[in-house]
Motif scaffolding. Structure first.
Motif, short mmCIF file in Angstrom:
data_model
loop_
_atom_site.label_atom_id
_atom_site.label_comp_id
_atom_site.label_asym_id
_atom_site.label_seq_id
_atom_site.Cartn_x
_atom_site.Cartn_y
_atom_site.Cartn_z
N LYS A 101 -6.65 -2.12 3.97
CA LYS A 101 -6.35 -0.84 3.32
C LYS A 101 -5.83 0.23 4.28
N GLN A 103 3.30 -3.82 -7.22
CA GLN A 103 2.87 -3.30 -8.52
C GLN A 103 4.05 -3.24 -9.48
N ASN A 110 0.78 -1.23 0.00
CA ASN A 110 0.00 0.00 0.00
C ASN A 110 0.82 1.29 0.00
N LEU A 166 -5.90 -7.39 -8.14
CA LEU A 166 -5.54 -6.01 -7.82
C LEU A 166 -4.70 -5.35 -8.90
N PHE A 167 -3.82 -6.11 -9.53
CA PHE A 167 -2.81 -5.46 -10.37
C PHE A 167 -2.75 -5.95 -11.82
N ARG A 181 -5.79 -12.67 -5.30
CA ARG A 181 -5.93 -11.26 -4.92
C ARG A 181 -4.93 -10.38 -5.65
N SER A 232 -3.86 -8.80 2.13
CA SER A 232 -4.23 -8.38 0.77
C SER A 232 -5.59 -7.67 0.74
N TYR A 233 -6.39 -7.82 1.80
CA TYR A 233 -7.69 -7.16 1.87
C TYR A 233 -7.66 -5.89 2.72
#
Length: 272
Positions: free
Chosen positions: A184, A112, A106, A269-270, A265, A181-182
């Motif tokens: 934030k 990423q 994050n 996400l990516f 996940r 992974s969930y």
């Protein structure tokens, strides 16, 4: 005369775009980062269970004396030492795969960047979990040496506690990474101690599970840490029962479920 150049082909992702088979690059990066800036954190994770063992196993153990385990009398220190080894594996794996991963996911945006290369989400999951295994393995070897010096290893089967600790670390690391992974926000990450502390206190770490009422015993037997404590305790004391297969199977399922969730996940996400 024209010069010719050769280029190294970039590995392609396999398994439906999930992996390039290059998880070792993530492991190498993680080890380099640990050696350069995080080694004190790793060392603190080793000494914490040693201090618990000295205070509880030696200090309190001198008052309690022996404790019954599967019909045999063993020193109290020998009873809690394998439990503390399992706790150490859990803590090391969880913190490596939660706060560490949370920051990379994050804030540093590291995953990423990795997934913009040939690396796939399965590479990331396997690499991060393997890093937790390395840490768990170091803890296991060091703590077993301490146990041996203190005379708390009661069976030659204790050598098998090393792969058992690696399995425990892998199970907790995969589930921890899936949980992260969930997440934030930092406030959501604060839920983690609310789960870990009760497991630490109630998973037959300092006293037998039989002290609880039957309904509480059933609940405790659902805790993953209880299975880890019982598995390590069987190996270091030699009091092995048929339940050892259940304990091992529990962590194999944890590992498979965690890797599957993390891979999906990261892809969602990516990549999707």
């Amino acid at each position: 005369m024209s010069a010719t150049t050769t280029t190294t082909p970039i590995p392609r992702r396999r398994f439906g775009g999930l992996s390039s088979g290059n998880a070792k690059s993530i492991i190498e990066r993680g080890l380099a980062a640990t050696m350069s800036s995080n080694y004190l954190v790793v060392l603190s994770g080793f000494f914490e269970p040693v201090f618990y063992l000295l205070s509880m196993g030696v200090g309190l153990g001198g008052i309690i004396g022996n404790i019954e385990l599967n019909g045999a009398q063993i020193p109290y220190g020998a009873f809690i030492a394998p439990a503390l080894l399992a706790v150490s594996a859990m803590n090391g794996a969880i913190y490596d795969s939660t706060w560490n991963v949370f920051f990379k996911l994050n804030f540093a945006k590291l995953y990423q960047t990795m997934l913009l290369t040939s690396l796939g989400p399965l590479d990331v999951a396997v690499g991060e979990i393997t890093l937790a295994l390395v840490r768990g393995g170091v803890y296991a070897v060091g703590f077993l040496i301490v146990m041996q010096i203190m005379g708390l290893v009661l069976s030659p089967l204790a050598i098998l506690a090393i792969p058992a600790v690696l399995l425990i670390a892998a199970g907790f690391a995969s589930i921890g990474m899936a949980f992260t992974s969930y997440m934030k926000t930092f406030q959501q990450m604060d839920w983690l101690p609310m789960v870990m502390l009760p497991m630490f206190l109630f998973s037959a770490t300092f006293y037998p599970i039989t002290v609880y009422p039957e309904a509480i015993q059933i609940m405790v037997e659902c805790f993953p840490l209880w299975h880890g404590v019982e598995l390590i305790r069987m190996l270091t004391t030699g009091a092995v029962t048929s339940m050892i297969g259940v304990h091992i199977g529990y962590y194999v399922v944890m590992l498979g479920a965690g890797v599957s969730v993390v891979t999906r996940r990261l892809r969602a996400l990516f990549l999707d």
